[in-house]
Motif scaffolding. Sequence first.
Motif, PDB file in Angstrom:
ATOM      1  N   UNK A  52      38.586  17.380  50.032  1.00  0.00           N
ATOM      2  CA  UNK A  52      38.569  18.631  50.809  1.00  0.00           C
ATOM      3  C   UNK A  52      40.002  18.978  51.205  1.00  0.00           C
ATOM      4  N   UNK A  53      40.363  20.239  50.962  1.00  0.00           N
ATOM      5  CA  UNK A  53      41.738  20.701  51.171  1.00  0.00           C
ATOM      6  C   UNK A  53      41.782  21.867  52.165  1.00  0.00           C
ATOM      7  N   UNK A  54      42.940  22.038  52.814  1.00  0.00           N
ATOM      8  CA  UNK A  54      43.137  23.214  53.668  1.00  0.00           C
ATOM      9  C   UNK A  54      43.004  24.500  52.836  1.00  0.00           C
ATOM     10  N   UNK A  55      42.852  25.630  53.519  1.00  0.00           N
ATOM     11  CA  UNK A  55      42.803  26.907  52.779  1.00  0.00           C
ATOM     12  C   UNK A  55      44.073  27.102  51.952  1.00  0.00           C
ATOM     13  N   UNK A  56      43.937  27.877  50.908  1.00  0.00           N
ATOM     14  CA  UNK A  56      45.048  28.231  50.027  1.00  0.00           C
ATOM     15  C   UNK A  56      46.262  28.670  50.845  1.00  0.00           C
ATOM     16  N   UNK A 108      45.879  20.771  59.956  1.00  0.00           N
ATOM     17  CA  UNK A 108      45.335  19.747  60.854  1.00  0.00           C
ATOM     18  C   UNK A 108      45.759  20.041  62.294  1.00  0.00           C
ATOM     19  N   UNK A 109      47.008  20.471  62.458  1.00  0.00           N
ATOM     20  CA  UNK A 109      47.492  20.775  63.806  1.00  0.00           C
ATOM     21  C   UNK A 109      46.756  21.986  64.392  1.00  0.00           C
ATOM     22  N   UNK A 110      46.467  22.962  63.514  1.00  0.00           N
ATOM     23  CA  UNK A 110      45.841  24.197  64.000  1.00  0.00           C
ATOM     24  C   UNK A 110      44.328  24.068  64.174  1.00  0.00           C
ATOM     25  N   UNK A 111      43.753  23.027  63.615  1.00  0.00           N
ATOM     26  CA  UNK A 111      42.287  22.891  63.613  1.00  0.00           C
ATOM     27  C   UNK A 111      41.918  21.495  64.122  1.00  0.00           C
ATOM     28  N   UNK A 159      31.798  24.878  58.442  1.00  0.00           N
ATOM     29  CA  UNK A 159      32.820  24.292  59.319  1.00  0.00           C
ATOM     30  C   UNK A 159      34.056  25.180  59.373  1.00  0.00           C
ATOM     31  N   UNK A 160      34.469  25.616  58.182  1.00  0.00           N
ATOM     32  CA  UNK A 160      35.677  26.452  58.079  1.00  0.00           C
ATOM     33  C   UNK A 160      35.619  27.150  56.729  1.00  0.00           C
ATOM     34  N   UNK A 161      35.555  28.476  56.745  1.00  0.00           N
ATOM     35  CA  UNK A 161      35.291  29.193  55.484  1.00  0.00           C
ATOM     36  C   UNK A 161      36.393  29.045  54.444  1.00  0.00           C
ATOM     37  N   UNK A 162      37.593  28.679  54.863  1.00  0.00           N
ATOM     38  CA  UNK A 162      38.678  28.598  53.879  1.00  0.00           C
ATOM     39  C   UNK A 162      38.806  27.247  53.193  1.00  0.00           C
ATOM     40  N   UNK A 163      38.030  26.254  53.620  1.00  0.00           N
ATOM     41  CA  UNK A 163      38.176  24.922  53.019  1.00  0.00           C
ATOM     42  C   UNK A 163      37.962  24.982  51.519  1.00  0.00           C
ATOM     43  N   UNK A 164      38.813  24.271  50.786  1.00  0.00           N
ATOM     44  CA  UNK A 164      38.631  24.179  49.337  1.00  0.00           C
ATOM     45  C   UNK A 164      38.130  22.771  49.011  1.00  0.00           C
ATOM     46  N   UNK A 165      37.213  22.678  48.055  1.00  0.00           N
ATOM     47  CA  UNK A 165      36.583  21.383  47.760  1.00  0.00           C
ATOM     48  C   UNK A 165      36.661  21.082  46.272  1.00  0.00           C
ATOM     49  N   UNK A 166      37.195  19.922  45.951  1.00  0.00           N
ATOM     50  CA  UNK A 166      37.127  19.433  44.579  1.00  0.00           C
ATOM     51  C   UNK A 166      36.055  18.342  44.523  1.00  0.00           C
ATOM     52  N   UNK A 167      34.960  18.670  43.860  1.00  0.00           N
ATOM     53  CA  UNK A 167      33.854  17.713  43.736  1.00  0.00           C
ATOM     54  C   UNK A 167      33.842  17.176  42.320  1.00  0.00           C
ATOM     55  N   UNK A 213      48.026  27.025  52.979  1.00  0.00           N
ATOM     56  CA  UNK A 213      48.249  26.329  54.254  1.00  0.00           C
ATOM     57  C   UNK A 213      48.509  24.858  53.953  1.00  0.00           C
ATOM     58  N   UNK A 214      49.555  24.287  54.548  1.00  0.00           N
ATOM     59  CA  UNK A 214      49.807  22.862  54.276  1.00  0.00           C
ATOM     60  C   UNK A 214      48.871  22.012  55.131  1.00  0.00           C
ATOM     61  N   UNK A 215      48.742  20.751  54.706  1.00  0.00           N
ATOM     62  CA  UNK A 215      47.881  19.820  55.445  1.00  0.00           C
ATOM     63  C   UNK A 215      48.334  19.667  56.898  1.00  0.00           C
ATOM     64  N   UNK A 216      49.621  19.397  57.169  1.00  0.00           N
ATOM     65  CA  UNK A 216      50.034  19.229  58.571  1.00  0.00           C
ATOM     66  C   UNK A 216      49.767  20.475  59.415  1.00  0.00           C
TER      67      UNK A 216
END
Lengths: 474, 474
Positions: free
Chosen positions: A391-395, A403-406, A370-378, A397-400
Amino acid sequence: MSKGVSAEAAGRIEAIVGAKGIRPAAEAQRYMEDPRDRFTGKAGLVVMPDTTEDLAEVVRLCGAEGIALIPYGGGTGVVAGQLSLDRDDVVILSLERMNRIRDIRADDGVMVVEAGCVLENVHAAAAEHGLQFPLGMASKGSCTIGGNLATNAGGIQVLRHGNARDLCLGIEAVLPSGEILRELSPLRKNNTGFDLRHLLIGSEGTLGIITAATLIVKPIEPEVVTVFAAVPGPAEALALYQGMRRQLGEAVSGIELMSGFGVGLVTGHFANLRNPLAEPSEWYVLTELAGHAGLQDNVEGFFGEEIEAGRIADAVLASSEAQRQALWDLREHTPEANRLTGAICSSDTSVPIASVERFVAETHAALAKLHPGLRVNSYGHIGDGNIHHNVFPPEGVTKPEFVAATPGIIEAVRMAINEVTVACDGAISAEHGIGRLKVNDLARYAQPAKLNTIRAIKAAMDPKNILNPGALIG
Amino acid sequence: MSKGVSAEAAGRIEAIVGAKGIRPAAEAQRYMEDPRDRFTGKAGLVVMPDTTEDLAEVVRLCGAEGIALIPYGGGTGVVAGQLSLDRDDVVILSLERMNRIRDIRADDGVMVVEAGCVLENVHAAAAEHGLQFPLGMASKGSCTIGGNLATNAGGIQVLRHGNARDLCLGIEAVLPSGEILRELSPLRKNNTGFDLRHLLIGSEGTLGIITAATLIVKPIEPEVVTVFAAVPGPAEALALYQGMRRQLGEAVSGIELMSGFGVGLVTGHFANLRNPLAEPSEWYVLTELAGHAGLQDNVEGFFGEEIEAGRIADAVLASSEAQRQALWDLREHTPEANRLTGAICSSDTSVPIASVERFVAETHAALAKLHPGLRVNSYGHIGDGNIHHNVFPPEGVTKPEFVAATPGIIEAVRMAINEVTVACDGAISAEHGIGRLKVNDLARYAQPAKLNTIRAIKAAMDPKNILNPGALIG
C-alpha cells in the motif's frame, strides 16, 4: 539503558568459537538492518560458530549466564524475527560459517546441508547432480536454509512442491538446553514419537536452532515452460489455474498474480525491465510448468485456446532461458520496487483459495474507505491463496509526507487488511512468520487454546527464555 | 486390582453425552480386542460423545476427577495404542458417533470430516464429487480418520501423496485442558505460530483428541494402471521404480514389494485368490500409476522394454477394475494371511531408500542365525523404504508349539530386526507408531534430546497425564 554483553562473557564465548567466530557489535552493522528499512536492531555481540558442537556449547554457556540468543540466517526476514529491537544485552547468533554441503545422496533423493548455506548455493549444488531443490523466492541470493526452515518459508513453487517444511526430511538442531537433536536420516516415514522436526520448523528460532537439514531433491525436468499472460482479474486467474491443472496435470509449478500497477512500478524503477505484452492490462499472471518432452507444445495449445475463447487477452511464452529470466525478473524485482516506491504497508495473507477474489475486493474497498488516494499493488502466490498487498501514499505524495499528514494510517491499513483476512478465515501470516512485527496481531487473533499451548511448550522447552525472546510469543 | 470407573463418575459422564453415548465395559468386548490377537484391553467404561463440545466437557470432567481417557478410532492399530493393557479405571473414548462429512469444498480442494469417519466412507464421499482422498491401506473398511491422523498413518500411496499428515490442512481437537482448538480453515500456507497440527498428528492421542480434520482431496485421474511383475530382488524392484520415475514421471502412486513366499501364503489361505503369473518368482512388485489419457500405453511400453531387456521376468497389467482389485487383494490380504499362518513377529521399519537391499539382506541373515528354520515374509512400501517382516515358525510347527519350545524367541526376533534397523539409520516404527508395544524400544533407541523434549511437552500440555497414559511415552 545500554548493557551489552559483558567482556567477561564475550571472552568465554570467544574461548569456544575462536577469534574468527566473534565480532563486536560496533563492527556488525549489517546484522542490525531491516530489509524494509523500518527497524534498527541492537546487539551486544555477534557470534559465528563453525560447528554444531561449538554452537551447543555457546547455548549452554548463555543458558547458564542468562544471555539471550537471536538466531540470524541471511537477514532477509521481513518481520524482525532476526532483530533485537529493544535490548542490546543479547548475542546475535549467525550461522554463516556453517555453510557446508555435507552430502548429496542421489539414490536417497536428498542432500544434507548446513543451516548457513545460501539458498542459491543449494540450488547450484543440486544442479551439479542433475537435481533441483524446488524452494524458490526473490531473496534466494541471500537467504539461508536455516532461516528458510526456521520460518517455514514459502515462495513461488509451493503449489507443486510445498512449503519449506514439506521439502525437509530431517533436521539437526541445538535445543535451548544445549542438547543436540540429530535426526538427519533421510526417512520418508518415521512415526517414532512427536514430530519435533515439524515443531521446530516454523518456530522462528524460539525452540531450537536448526544447524543442518536433510532436504528433498528432485530430478530436473526436461522441459520448463514460462508464460506471462494478461487476465481480467483474480477470479479469472484462478480459473486459468484450475484449467491448467485439469489439462496439464501436476506440471504447474507456480502461478503468480501480478497487478498492472505493480508491473508498472517494476518497469518504472528498473530501466532494463519491460512488460512484454503490448496492450496494458489491470492484471497479469506469471506461471511456470515443468515436465516431460512435449510439455511446451501442450502449454502453447492450452493458451492458444484460452485466447481464442476470449478468457485471456494475450500471453507470451518464454522461448529462451534469457526470456524466462526476464519474465521472472518482473516478479522478483517487485519487493524492491515496492520499497523504492515507498510502501507504507506490505501484507502477507493467506485465505482459502476460493476466497481470494472476495479477499482482494474487500481489502481494496476497505483501503479506499480509509483514504481514497491510497494505491495498492496486490500480487502473489494466487494458487496458494497467498496475496500480498503493498500500500502506497497517493500519487505524488512521499511516504514521510503522507505518514506525517495522516497520523495512524500505517496501523489503520494493517488492521483493515487483518480484519478482512480474519473475516475470510485466513491467516495473518502466510509465509513470513510472526517475528516481532506481528506479535500483537497473533495475540489478538489466535485462539486462546492455541496461544496457551504455544506458551506452555515454549516454557517447557526454554524455561529461561534464552532463544529469540520477544519473537513470536512476545 | 479392578477398580473400574465409579458409578458416580459414569453418571456424571452420562449426563453430558446421554444414554446413547455410554456403554458399560461388560458390553464393550470389541473395544478390547487386538487385531493381531496378542493383547486384551481393559476399560471401566466406553464413552461415545456426539459433538466436540460434549467431548470437551467429558475431558474437563475427567481431568478434574483424574480419570484417564484412551482415544479409540477404528481399533485397527497394531501397537496397542488404543488398548489399556493393565488398568481398568479408564474411559475408552470412541469417536464412532462423530462420523459426519461436514463439508466438501471442491473449489478449495478439501473436505472437512469428523474424526469418526471410516476411511472407506471418506473415499466414497469424495468420489461422489469426482475427487479422491489418496490415503489407502488394507484396513480402510474399519480404520477412521481420527486414528489415521493420531498415528500419522501411511499405506500404499505415500510415495506420491504423502503420509496422513501431508494430506491434512487443518484440525479441530480437544486438548488435555478441555479447551477446543479449531483450526479447520483450508489454508495452504499458515505461519502463525508453532504448527500444533503437525504436533498433534502422530502424537497418538497423548496431546489431544482430534475431532475433525480438513483433508486435501484431488481430482480423480482419467487412467489408472496396475501392474504385477516378477523381479529378481529388492534392489531390482527399486531400480524398476527409479526407471518408472524417470520415464513416467510423478504418475507412480505406489510400489509394493511382495515376496513369493508371502504371495503363496495369501493364495494358500484365500482360495479365490491366485497368482496371475505362470512362473514362480522369489520376489514381485505390485505398482499402480495414475494420470492422463495415454498413460496405459506408456506403461505397457515401459514394461515391455523391461522384459525385453531381461530386467524383469514377466508382468501383467490389469485390464479391468475387477482384475485391478484381484491384484490388490493379493496385497491387502497379506496381513490376514500372516495372522492365519501364525506370525510370531510383524515388524514395521523404514530405512533410507538406498539401504533397503542391505536392510533386507542383513535382517534375513540375522534371523537365520537366530534359528535356521524361521520363515520370513518381507513385503511393503519399498519406494518409501518401508519394509515389513513377518516371521513364522519353521514349516510344520505351530506358533504355540514353537514359542513354548524356543523361549525368548519372539523378543529375540524383534530385537534382531531393531538392531539392523538402527545400524541402517532407520526408524523402528515407520507407519504404525509406538503405542504401548514399542514404548521400551523408543526409550532404548531414541536420543536423550528427543526423549527429554517429548516428555517436557507432554508434561506441559497434559500435566495430569489423563490422555492415553502409557502410550508412546510409557
